[in-house]
Design a protein around this motif. Structure first.
Motif, PDB file in Angstrom:
ATOM      1  N   TYR A 158       0.824  -1.207   0.000  1.00 30.91           N
ATOM      2  CA  TYR A 158       0.000   0.000   0.000  1.00 30.91           C
ATOM      3  C   TYR A 158       0.861   1.261   0.000  1.00 30.91           C
ATOM      4  O   TYR A 158       0.581   2.217  -0.734  1.00 30.91           O
ATOM      5  CB  TYR A 158      -0.910  -0.014   1.231  1.00 30.91           C
ATOM      6  N   ILE A 159       1.916   1.270   0.809  1.00 30.55           N
ATOM      7  CA  ILE A 159       2.781   2.446   0.895  1.00 30.55           C
ATOM      8  C   ILE A 159       3.422   2.739  -0.455  1.00 30.55           C
ATOM      9  O   ILE A 159       3.477   3.897  -0.906  1.00 30.55           O
ATOM     10  CB  ILE A 159       3.889   2.238   1.966  1.00 30.55           C
ATOM     11  N   ALA A 160       3.900   1.692  -1.129  1.00 33.12           N
ATOM     12  CA  ALA A 160       4.552   1.872  -2.430  1.00 33.12           C
ATOM     13  C   ALA A 160       3.563   2.412  -3.460  1.00 33.12           C
ATOM     14  O   ALA A 160       3.886   3.327  -4.237  1.00 33.12           O
ATOM     15  CB  ALA A 160       5.137   0.548  -2.903  1.00 33.12           C
ATOM     16  N   LYS A 161       2.345   1.861  -3.453  1.00 33.36           N
ATOM     17  CA  LYS A 161       1.324   2.313  -4.399  1.00 33.36           C
ATOM     18  C   LYS A 161       0.942   3.769  -4.130  1.00 33.36           C
ATOM     19  O   LYS A 161       0.771   4.566  -5.055  1.00 33.36           O
ATOM     20  CB  LYS A 161       0.088   1.421  -4.294  1.00 33.36           C
ATOM     21  N   THR A 162       0.804   4.104  -2.834  1.00 28.45           N
ATOM     22  CA  THR A 162       0.459   5.476  -2.461  1.00 28.45           C
ATOM     23  C   THR A 162       1.551   6.447  -2.883  1.00 28.45           C
ATOM     24  O   THR A 162       1.271   7.517  -3.446  1.00 28.45           O
ATOM     25  CB  THR A 162       0.234   5.579  -0.935  1.00 28.45           C
ATOM     26  N   ALA A 163       2.804   6.077  -2.626  1.00 29.83           N
ATOM     27  CA  ALA A 163       3.939   6.939  -2.990  1.00 29.83           C
ATOM     28  C   ALA A 163       3.980   7.167  -4.493  1.00 29.83           C
ATOM     29  O   ALA A 163       4.221   8.294  -4.958  1.00 29.83           O
ATOM     30  CB  ALA A 163       5.244   6.303  -2.518  1.00 29.83           C
ATOM     31  N   GLU A 164       3.706   6.121  -5.249  1.00 28.15           N
ATOM     32  CA  GLU A 164       3.711   6.239  -6.707  1.00 28.15           C
ATOM     33  C   GLU A 164       2.640   7.216  -7.190  1.00 28.15           C
ATOM     34  O   GLU A 164       2.890   8.073  -8.050  1.00 28.15           O
ATOM     35  CB  GLU A 164       3.479   4.857  -7.322  1.00 28.15           C
ATOM     36  N   LYS A 175       3.517  10.855  -6.111  1.00 27.54           N
ATOM     37  CA  LYS A 175       4.556  11.431  -6.981  1.00 27.54           C
ATOM     38  C   LYS A 175       3.941  11.886  -8.304  1.00 27.54           C
ATOM     39  O   LYS A 175       4.262  12.951  -8.829  1.00 27.54           O
ATOM     40  CB  LYS A 175       5.656  10.399  -7.243  1.00 27.54           C
ATOM     41  N   LYS A 176       3.053  11.066  -8.811  1.00 23.75           N
ATOM     42  CA  LYS A 176       2.370  11.388 -10.059  1.00 23.75           C
ATOM     43  C   LYS A 176       1.473  12.616  -9.881  1.00 23.75           C
ATOM     44  O   LYS A 176       1.411  13.492 -10.747  1.00 23.75           O
ATOM     45  CB  LYS A 176       1.528  10.175 -10.476  1.00 23.75           C
ATOM     46  N   LEU A 177       0.811  12.680  -8.725  1.00 25.45           N
ATOM     47  CA  LEU A 177      -0.103  13.780  -8.436  1.00 25.45           C
ATOM     48  C   LEU A 177       0.624  15.109  -8.284  1.00 25.45           C
ATOM     49  O   LEU A 177       0.153  16.154  -8.734  1.00 25.45           O
ATOM     50  CB  LEU A 177      -0.896  13.461  -7.162  1.00 25.45           C
ATOM     51  N   THR A 178       1.801  15.069  -7.645  1.00 22.15           N
ATOM     52  CA  THR A 178       2.533  16.305  -7.317  1.00 22.15           C
ATOM     53  C   THR A 178       3.717  16.564  -8.250  1.00 22.15           C
ATOM     54  O   THR A 178       4.604  17.332  -7.925  1.00 22.15           O
ATOM     55  CB  THR A 178       3.043  16.243  -5.859  1.00 22.15           C
ATOM     56  N   LEU A 179       3.701  15.914  -9.402  1.00 22.17           N
ATOM     57  CA  LEU A 179       4.813  16.065 -10.346  1.00 22.17           C
ATOM     58  C   LEU A 179       5.003  17.519 -10.771  1.00 22.17           C
ATOM     59  O   LEU A 179       6.116  18.012 -10.908  1.00 22.17           O
ATOM     60  CB  LEU A 179       4.560  15.185 -11.586  1.00 22.17           C
ATOM     61  N   ASP A 180       3.890  18.227 -10.956  1.00 22.09           N
ATOM     62  CA  ASP A 180       3.946  19.639 -11.324  1.00 22.09           C
ATOM     63  C   ASP A 180       2.921  20.382 -10.480  1.00 22.09           C
ATOM     64  O   ASP A 180       1.716  20.327 -10.755  1.00 22.09           O
ATOM     65  CB  ASP A 180       3.654  19.814 -12.815  1.00 22.09           C
ATOM     66  N   LEU A 181       3.386  21.086  -9.461  1.00 25.86           N
ATOM     67  CA  LEU A 181       2.486  21.767  -8.520  1.00 25.86           C
ATOM     68  C   LEU A 181       1.866  23.029  -9.112  1.00 25.86           C
ATOM     69  O   LEU A 181       1.065  23.693  -8.461  1.00 25.86           O
ATOM     70  CB  LEU A 181       3.243  22.111  -7.233  1.00 25.86           C
ATOM     71  N   ARG A 182       2.241  23.338 -10.360  1.00 28.68           N
ATOM     72  CA  ARG A 182       1.645  24.505 -11.027  1.00 28.68           C
ATOM     73  C   ARG A 182       0.352  24.137 -11.750  1.00 28.68           C
ATOM     74  O   ARG A 182      -0.364  25.010 -12.226  1.00 28.68           O
ATOM     75  CB  ARG A 182       2.637  25.092 -12.037  1.00 28.68           C
ATOM     76  N   LYS A 183       0.061  22.856 -11.840  1.00 23.77           N
ATOM     77  CA  LYS A 183      -1.127  22.424 -12.562  1.00 23.77           C
ATOM     78  C   LYS A 183      -2.412  22.788 -11.816  1.00 23.77           C
ATOM     79  O   LYS A 183      -2.412  22.994 -10.608  1.00 23.77           O
ATOM     80  CB  LYS A 183      -1.070  20.904 -12.790  1.00 23.77           C
ATOM     81  N   ASP A 184      -3.484  22.851 -12.582  1.00 23.03           N
ATOM     82  CA  ASP A 184      -4.811  23.158 -12.030  1.00 23.03           C
ATOM     83  C   ASP A 184      -5.332  21.927 -11.282  1.00 23.03           C
ATOM     84  O   ASP A 184      -5.481  20.853 -11.884  1.00 23.03           O
ATOM     85  CB  ASP A 184      -5.747  23.523 -13.176  1.00 23.03           C
ATOM     86  N   VAL A 185      -5.589  22.078  -9.993  1.00 23.18           N
ATOM     87  CA  VAL A 185      -6.033  20.925  -9.193  1.00 23.18           C
ATOM     88  C   VAL A 185      -7.379  20.384  -9.659  1.00 23.18           C
ATOM     89  O   VAL A 185      -7.736  19.253  -9.334  1.00 23.18           O
ATOM     90  CB  VAL A 185      -6.123  21.283  -7.687  1.00 23.18           C
ATOM     91  N   GLY A 240      -8.753  10.288  -7.901  1.00 24.52           N
ATOM     92  CA  GLY A 240      -9.724   9.201  -7.884  1.00 24.52           C
ATOM     93  C   GLY A 240      -9.071   7.836  -7.706  1.00 24.52           C
ATOM     94  O   GLY A 240      -9.575   6.992  -6.964  1.00 24.52           O
ATOM     95  N   GLU A 241      -7.924   7.641  -8.373  1.00 20.16           N
ATOM     96  CA  GLU A 241      -7.179   6.377  -8.220  1.00 20.16           C
ATOM     97  C   GLU A 241      -6.748   6.185  -6.775  1.00 20.16           C
ATOM     98  O   GLU A 241      -6.843   5.097  -6.217  1.00 20.16           O
ATOM     99  CB  GLU A 241      -5.937   6.386  -9.130  1.00 20.16           C
ATOM    100  N   TRP A 242      -6.245   7.267  -6.170  1.00 17.75           N
ATOM    101  CA  TRP A 242      -5.760   7.178  -4.789  1.00 17.75           C
ATOM    102  C   TRP A 242      -6.909   6.925  -3.822  1.00 17.75           C
ATOM    103  O   TRP A 242      -6.799   6.105  -2.906  1.00 17.75           O
ATOM    104  CB  TRP A 242      -5.013   8.449  -4.403  1.00 17.75           C
ATOM    105  N   VAL A 258      -7.281   3.769  -1.247  1.00 19.26           N
ATOM    106  CA  VAL A 258      -7.504   3.890   0.197  1.00 19.26           C
ATOM    107  C   VAL A 258      -8.770   3.135   0.601  1.00 19.26           C
ATOM    108  O   VAL A 258      -8.789   2.413   1.603  1.00 19.26           O
ATOM    109  CB  VAL A 258      -7.615   5.374   0.615  1.00 19.26           C
ATOM    110  N   LYS A 259      -9.837   3.301  -0.174  1.00 19.81           N
ATOM    111  CA  LYS A 259     -11.090   2.607   0.134  1.00 19.81           C
ATOM    112  C   LYS A 259     -10.898   1.096   0.125  1.00 19.81           C
ATOM    113  O   LYS A 259     -11.418   0.382   0.978  1.00 19.81           O
ATOM    114  CB  LYS A 259     -12.166   2.997  -0.882  1.00 19.81           C
ATOM    115  N   GLU A 260     -10.140   0.621  -0.870  1.00 26.46           N
ATOM    116  CA  GLU A 260      -9.912  -0.814  -0.995  1.00 26.46           C
ATOM    117  C   GLU A 260      -9.120  -1.361   0.182  1.00 26.46           C
ATOM    118  O   GLU A 260      -9.423  -2.420   0.733  1.00 26.46           O
ATOM    119  CB  GLU A 260      -9.162  -1.099  -2.302  1.00 26.46           C
ATOM    120  N   GLU A 261      -8.094  -0.633   0.588  1.00 22.52           N
ATOM    121  CA  GLU A 261      -7.207  -1.108   1.647  1.00 22.52           C
ATOM    122  C   GLU A 261      -7.809  -0.957   3.037  1.00 22.52           C
ATOM    123  O   GLU A 261      -7.417  -1.649   3.966  1.00 22.52           O
ATOM    124  CB  GLU A 261      -5.870  -0.357   1.590  1.00 22.52           C
TER     125      GLU A 261
END
Length: 288
Positions: A199-205, A208-218, A228-230, A234-237
């Motif tokens: 779970y930790i590895a999946k969350t970290a991945e 990282k993908k989510l925060t790759l560019d903090l200038r993007k429109d949330v 949604g993937e995250w 979390v719901k599954e785990e």
């Protein structure tokens, strides 16, 4: 048949949001022309009306999709429960309108009871005094828990508004948090297994993908799909989280010093705020 643009004009929903609903399988067009234009009939508009009612009642998109696809789900029961929430919000708004009316008439009426969070902070104090070991396990130390509470106090007006938005009143919020804190030690024990799995590895991945560019429109489809993937992970785990769990988690990314520090250190300065805002948009259905 109505085009996606006509449906947008009729409902006030952006074309982009309607397209997103189609992408995630929540609301499909009745027909797609050879040229790729989405068309909707009267039956489809009835379905959209139901979806929008759920959104107005603050149901997450994932839950709405499950509801719409599950013939056994008691929609009427869900409407009744949410009706009570809206009635509580209505009562609070009526109190505020009455206060404003007095002020407009020149009457002196000083009242802060609608925004008083003293009972909530008393609840946190009692939890601190009686669950020090659990606090250390969850927050890392009592000091970090105190810092989190201090930050909430510094942003008390914002916290009060959020509590009213999600729960209808601060009294409702305090009651929900009392139940949540009573269950928290058990929840912490149940979540221990997450540390040993992938779970930790999946969350970290995903983070990282989510925060790759903090200038993007949330609120962009790209960011919201990752969120949604995250959320699904979390719901599954965790076998699902309740609404107040998600509310606290979202606010944690924005107000919890320990969480902010950890996320900013791992994903870059401002990452925790970015994640918190992205989650807020997710639960409020891409309201740009």
């Amino acid at each position: 048949m109505k085009t996606v643009k006509q449906v947008s004009q009729l409902t006030g929903i952006s074309v982009r949001t309607l397209q997103y609903y189609d992408e995630i399988g929540l609301f499909k067009p009745t027909k797609v022309t050879v040229s790729g234009y989405r068309l909707y009939d009267a039956a489809a508009l009835e379905i959209l009306q139901q979806i929008l009612l759920f959104r107005e009642l603050h149901f997450p998109l994932k839950d709405i999709k499950a509801i719409m696809q599950d013939p056994q789900y008691d929609k009427n029961d869900a409407f009744i429960r949410q009706q009570k929430l809206l009635e509580a919000k209505r009562d609070r708004l009526n109190d505020l309108l009455a206060l404003l009316n007095k002020l407009i008439k020149g009457e002196k009426s000083i009242s802060f009871k609608e925004f008083d969070m003293s009972e909530y902070f008393g609840l946190l104090k009692g939890f601190r005094n009686n669950h020090e070991k659990d606090i250390v396990k969850i927050w890392g130390s009592v000091d970090k828990f105190d810092q989190t509470v201090d930050k909430i106090k510094e942003n008390e007006e914002r916290a009060a508004k959020a509590a009213i938005q999600f729960y209808g009143s601060i009294d409702n919020y305090t009651a929900a948090m009392k139940k949540y804190l009573n269950e928290l030690p058990k929840k912490a024990q149940n979540l221990n297994h997450l540390i040993s799995g992938d779970y930790i590895a999946k969350t970290a991945e995903l983070m990282k993908k989510l925060t790759l560019d903090l200038r993007k429109d949330v609120s962009s489809n790209e960011i919201q799909c990752i969120v949604g993937e995250w959320v699904d992970l979390v719901k599954e785990e965790t076998n699902g989280l309740k609404n107040n769990d998600w509310h606290l988690l979202t606010e944690g990314f924005l107000l919890d010093n320990a969480l902010i520090e950890a996320n900013d250190k791992m994903y870059g300065k401002g990452a925790s705020n970015f994640i918190g805002k992205a989650l807020k948009v997710y639960w409020n259905d891409l309201k740009l």
